[in-house]
Design a protein around this motif. Structure first.
Motif, PDB file in Angstrom:
ATOM      1  N   ASP A  55       0.816  -1.224   0.000  1.00 45.42           N
ATOM      2  CA  ASP A  55       0.000   0.000   0.000  1.00 45.42           C
ATOM      3  C   ASP A  55       0.847   1.271   0.000  1.00 45.42           C
ATOM      4  O   ASP A  55       0.583   2.209   0.756  1.00 45.42           O
ATOM      5  CB  ASP A  55      -0.966  -0.031   1.198  1.00 45.42           C
ATOM      6  CG  ASP A  55      -1.960  -1.180   1.090  1.00 45.42           C
ATOM      7  OD1 ASP A  55      -3.029  -0.989   0.524  1.00 45.42           O
ATOM      8  OD2 ASP A  55      -1.622  -2.303   1.545  1.00 45.42           O
ATOM      9  N   ASP A 101      -1.215  -1.921  -4.491  1.00 44.88           N
ATOM     10  CA  ASP A 101      -1.766  -0.568  -4.240  1.00 44.88           C
ATOM     11  C   ASP A 101      -0.656   0.460  -4.364  1.00 44.88           C
ATOM     12  O   ASP A 101      -0.098   0.945  -3.379  1.00 44.88           O
ATOM     13  CB  ASP A 101      -2.434  -0.451  -2.859  1.00 44.88           C
ATOM     14  CG  ASP A 101      -3.918  -0.788  -2.900  1.00 44.88           C
ATOM     15  OD1 ASP A 101      -4.380  -1.280  -3.956  1.00 44.88           O
ATOM     16  OD2 ASP A 101      -4.606  -0.573  -1.894  1.00 44.88           O
ATOM     17  N   ASN A 135      -6.059  -3.531  -5.369  1.00 46.00           N
ATOM     18  CA  ASN A 135      -7.305  -3.073  -6.001  1.00 46.00           C
ATOM     19  C   ASN A 135      -7.137  -1.729  -6.695  1.00 46.00           C
ATOM     20  O   ASN A 135      -7.827  -1.431  -7.672  1.00 46.00           O
ATOM     21  CB  ASN A 135      -8.440  -3.001  -4.970  1.00 46.00           C
ATOM     22  CG  ASN A 135      -8.081  -2.279  -3.707  1.00 46.00           C
ATOM     23  OD1 ASN A 135      -7.085  -2.620  -3.073  1.00 46.00           O
ATOM     24  ND2 ASN A 135      -8.864  -1.276  -3.330  1.00 46.00           N
ATOM     25  N   HIS A 136      -6.184  -0.892  -6.218  1.00 45.24           N
ATOM     26  CA  HIS A 136      -6.019   0.428  -6.848  1.00 45.24           C
ATOM     27  C   HIS A 136      -5.394   0.337  -8.234  1.00 45.24           C
ATOM     28  O   HIS A 136      -5.412   1.321  -8.965  1.00 45.24           O
ATOM     29  CB  HIS A 136      -5.226   1.365  -5.937  1.00 45.24           C
ATOM     30  CG  HIS A 136      -6.088   1.871  -4.826  1.00 45.24           C
ATOM     31  ND1 HIS A 136      -6.778   3.050  -4.882  1.00 45.24           N
ATOM     32  CD2 HIS A 136      -6.424   1.296  -3.647  1.00 45.24           C
ATOM     33  CE1 HIS A 136      -7.495   3.199  -3.776  1.00 45.24           C
ATOM     34  NE2 HIS A 136      -7.294   2.147  -3.007  1.00 45.24           N
ATOM     35  N   PHE A 199      -7.775  -9.761  -2.829  1.00 45.25           N
ATOM     36  CA  PHE A 199      -9.027 -10.114  -2.142  1.00 45.25           C
ATOM     37  C   PHE A 199     -10.190 -10.088  -3.148  1.00 45.25           C
ATOM     38  O   PHE A 199     -10.036  -9.655  -4.295  1.00 45.25           O
ATOM     39  CB  PHE A 199      -9.286  -9.158  -0.967  1.00 45.25           C
ATOM     40  CG  PHE A 199      -9.655  -7.754  -1.376  1.00 45.25           C
ATOM     41  CD1 PHE A 199     -10.973  -7.370  -1.548  1.00 45.25           C
ATOM     42  CD2 PHE A 199      -8.664  -6.794  -1.590  1.00 45.25           C
ATOM     43  CE1 PHE A 199     -11.323  -6.068  -1.921  1.00 45.25           C
ATOM     44  CE2 PHE A 199      -9.000  -5.487  -1.960  1.00 45.25           C
ATOM     45  CZ  PHE A 199     -10.332  -5.140  -2.130  1.00 45.25           C
ATOM     46  N   HIS A 242      -2.845  -9.185  -1.582  1.00 41.52           N
ATOM     47  CA  HIS A 242      -3.378  -7.857  -1.237  1.00 41.52           C
ATOM     48  C   HIS A 242      -4.653  -8.144  -0.451  1.00 41.52           C
ATOM     49  O   HIS A 242      -5.773  -7.952  -0.915  1.00 41.52           O
ATOM     50  CB  HIS A 242      -3.629  -7.002  -2.479  1.00 41.52           C
ATOM     51  CG  HIS A 242      -3.944  -5.583  -2.099  1.00 41.52           C
ATOM     52  ND1 HIS A 242      -2.990  -4.692  -1.687  1.00 41.52           N
ATOM     53  CD2 HIS A 242      -5.118  -4.920  -1.994  1.00 41.52           C
ATOM     54  CE1 HIS A 242      -3.554  -3.548  -1.370  1.00 41.52           C
ATOM     55  NE2 HIS A 242      -4.860  -3.655  -1.538  1.00 41.52           N
ATOM     56  N   HIS A 274      -3.747  -4.057   2.189  1.00 43.11           N
ATOM     57  CA  HIS A 274      -5.076  -3.489   1.950  1.00 43.11           C
ATOM     58  C   HIS A 274      -5.675  -2.743   3.134  1.00 43.11           C
ATOM     59  O   HIS A 274      -6.266  -1.691   2.933  1.00 43.11           O
ATOM     60  CB  HIS A 274      -6.055  -4.569   1.448  1.00 43.11           C
ATOM     61  CG  HIS A 274      -7.396  -4.014   1.097  1.00 43.11           C
ATOM     62  ND1 HIS A 274      -7.575  -3.013   0.146  1.00 43.11           N
ATOM     63  CD2 HIS A 274      -8.636  -4.278   1.561  1.00 43.11           C
ATOM     64  CE1 HIS A 274      -8.855  -2.712   0.050  1.00 43.11           C
ATOM     65  NE2 HIS A 274      -9.520  -3.456   0.905  1.00 43.11           N
TER      66      HIS A 274
HETATM   67 ZN   LIG Z   1      -6.245  -2.006  -1.254  1.00 39.63          ZN
END
Ligand SMILES: [Zn+2]
Ligand SMILES: O=c1ccn([C@@H]2O[C@H](COP(=O)(O)O)[C@@H](O)[C@H]2O)c(=O)[nH]1
Ligand SMILES: [Zn+2]
Length: 623
Positions: A55, A101, A135-136, A199, A242, A274
């Motif tokens: 992250d 991320d 996810n980013h 995830f 993540h 995350h």
């Molecule tokens: Zn994340």
């Protein structure tokens, strides 16, 4: 070779200027190192050692106004170069892992179009052995494309991602990176099988696919893989996720149960991310998970003794595994390498990357001063009703400045603006408000949308969204409206706000502490600085720098800013205005209140995202 005689003095002058600037920078770095010198806990070295980041969200310049996190990516590269040399000199291994991320949170990554154009070339200077996606990297297609074209391509076999696919041509999806990596370490010859997982994320763009772990473990390839690499061929399994490592996040537990069916005795190390916290979890006596914070505040350290035979007693776990959370600053970095002079510490590559960062920041104008902020505004160091709360600032001062983008947008006489607190990523500090500040506080370029509903429903939405907890988000298509660090609260003993000590008091907070109080950071080695005090499955001695804990307050999922007439009827049409990011949440909340709305009824309101509103507020000298 040096040009004609006329240009020679200019060349000499330029060389002199460059040397003087470089010397000043080196001296400033050294001075900083002398100034900030808390006493530290040592790292424990084992057969194989891991340096972990997660992250990072583009924070490669370091935290310019927080000394305890002020190292930059160049310093981090110098640090790991020395750590690898130390490990190899001892005949041990050292591997670097990142858990994703890399966007959304800093001007360096977000002020370019496409996002990451300048920050990714800086990130990839670090020699990661295993890295995966967050996810980013998947909200916007352009970020996924950059991840595929730049990051996955650069790292090649080291980019390990077992459950995310990218559309390489129309309708053709391929794994981004490699589903696994099997390799042998150079020093100890440890045979590692590594996999990587994101995830169960459902907000990804249409040109990508994420398969939840529960589905992947049903697929034949993973069973085939584990049948091919039988336990006699694998000394250590590394799962880079993540995914939070905490016990209450089910996905790693599901995966762990599955892996143990094939590898009952093999050591398994999980790396997570995350939820932006420092955390360490013991899953069984041969398996642990490490999570290394966020925003280049933390370098995670994990050591494993591979030659210790298994024991059923729980205490043996710490004989095999060790963990530390290193503060992202030069003092920590130099201390752990045993190098006392910055000139000896900084490597050529490290210096080059630091220069690359400075150049990029200048080109992007990140330090251009837009205005001044008169006070610190905190996310959770104070309650949301406190004058120094960033959320109070938003609802009282900033959100009321939001106007519709054009005059044709029909408005009701009453309105409620709702914003998800997760769209605020960092405290707002007293001092110059720069372009960087805008991205640091709120990086998302979401549009505001409008839905007009009877007042009796509009006034209930915030309450419903704040009372649902995380389960609420699951129902609404896994939106993760709640800032993730709020999801797994810990109870800790901590200093209470008036400064007195009450050891028996349990203070509700996340497993981390707000530390971002510039004026409170103390530079005397005898006094502890405010910062992370992490309580994890190995206890509370993980932070390399002993800190003073501070109390943090619970942040709700959303806050609102209202413009309502107390005397109007319950059925008065009221404009609900919110980010398009939370459309499903708002529709769900209205449904819970007994009002049915559809996405098609939601209309565009404004493109003046929060960062822009803050920027204009500063520009107009309103702080
Ligand atoms: Zn994340
Ligand atoms: O457009 C967006 C995208 C995300 N958010 C917020 O970010 C978190 C996820 O951040 P992580 O770094 O992956 O933890 C999400 O839960 C939202 O709160 C947003 O507000 N707008
Ligand atoms: Zn993140």
């Amino acid at each position: 070779m040096f040009g004609n005689s006329r240009s020679r003095p200019i060349t000499i002058l330029l060389a002199l200027i460059v040397t003087v600037i470089a010397t000043i920078l080196l001296l400033r770095r050294s001075a900083y190192h002398r100034e900030y010198a808390p006493s530290l806990r040592n790292l424990e070295w084992r057969d194989i050692n891991f340096v972990h980041t997660t992250d990072t969200h583009g924070w490669y310049s370091g935290h310019l106004n927080q000394k305890q996190y002020q190292a930059d990516w160049g310093d981090f590269i110098s640090f790991t170069t020395h750590l690898r040399e130390i490990a190899h000199a001892k005949g041990q291994d050292l591997l670097l892992v990142d858990s994703g991320d890399r966007h959304d949170g800093n001007g360096l990554s977000d002020a370019t179009k496409p996002n990451g154009a300048k920050s990714l070339p800086i990130f990839i200077q670090q020699d990661y052995d295993i890295l995966t996606i967050g996810n980013h990297e998947l909200y916007e297609f352009e970020n996924s494309k950059a991840e595929y074209d730049i990051v996955a391509k650069h790292y090649n076999t080291n980019y390990v991602c077992s459950n995310v696919e990218y559309e390489v041509s129309e309708g053709v999806f391929k794994p981004i990176g490699n589903k696994y990596k099997y390799f042998t370490t150079p020093m100890k010859g440890i045979r590692i099988l590594a996999l990587g997982f994101l995830f169960d994320f459902r907000r990804n763009n249409d040109h990508t696919r994420v398969k939840p772990i529960s589905q992947v473990i049903e697929e034949s390839w993973i069973g085939d893989l584990f049948s091919e690499f039988t336990p006699d061929k694998v000394d250590l399994i590394v799962i880079n996720g993540h995914i939070p490592v905490s016990h209450d996040w089910e996905e790693l537990q599901t995966l762990h149960t599955f892996i143990r069916k094939f590898y009952p005795d093999t050591k398994i190390q999980y790396f997570g991310g995350h939820s932006h916290i420092r955390d360490f979890a013991v899953y069984d006596n041969k398996s642990t998970g490490l999570q290394s914070g966020r925003f280049c505040e933390t370098v995670g350290w994990l050591g494993i003794n591979t030659n210790i035979s298994q024991s059923s007693s729980n205490s043996a776990v710490s004989n095999i595994f060790t963990r530390s959370y290193i503060d992202f600053n030069l003092h920590s970095f130099m201390y752990h390498t045993g190098i006392t002079s910055y000139e000896k510490f900084t490597t050529q590559k490290g210096q080059h990357v630091s220069q690359q960062i400075k150049k990029a920041r200048n080109e992007l104008g990140l330090e251009t001063i837009v205005g001044h902020v008169n006070s610190n505004y905190y996310m959770d160091y104070v309650s949301i009703t406190h004058p120094k709360s960033v959320f109070k600032l938003l609802s009282d001062k900033i959100l009321p400045t939001l106007k519709p983008t054009n005059d044709f947008i029909e408005l009701s006489s009453e309105r409620i603006i709702i914003i998800n607190t997760g769209s605020i990523r960092y405290d707002l500090y007293k001092g110059p408000f720069t372009l960087d500040t805008e991205y640091i506080v709120s990086p998302f370029r979401n549009n505001w949308v409008k839905l007009t509903v009877p007042k009796k429903y509009a006034v209930g939405v915030t309450n419903v969204l704040n009372s649902g907890g995380y389960i609420l988000n699951k129902k609404v298509d896994n939106l993760h409206l709640l800032p993730p660090q709020q999801r797994s609260p810990r109870y800790i003993t901590s200093k209470i706000p008036d400064g007195s000590r009450n050891p028996s008091q349990k203070v509700f907070q996340s497993s981390e502490f707000s530390y971002s109080i510039n004026e409170d950071i103390v530079f005397e080695s005898k006094q502890l600085t405010k910062g992370y005090v992490t309580h994890d499955d190995f206890g509370d001695d993980g932070d390399d720098t002993p800190h003073r804990a501070v109390v943090t307050h619970k942040v709700p999922n959303v806050i609102e800013s209202t413009c309502l007439d107390q005397d109007s009827s319950d059925d008065t049409p009221t404009d609900l205005i919110f980010y398009d990011f939370i459309i499903p949440n708002i529709i769900w909340a209205l449904h819970e209140l007994g009002f049915e709305a559809e996405k098609s009824q939601v209309s565009f309101f404004s493109s003046d995202y929060l960062g822009k509103l803050l920027n204009e507020y500063a520009r107009n000298d309103k702080f």
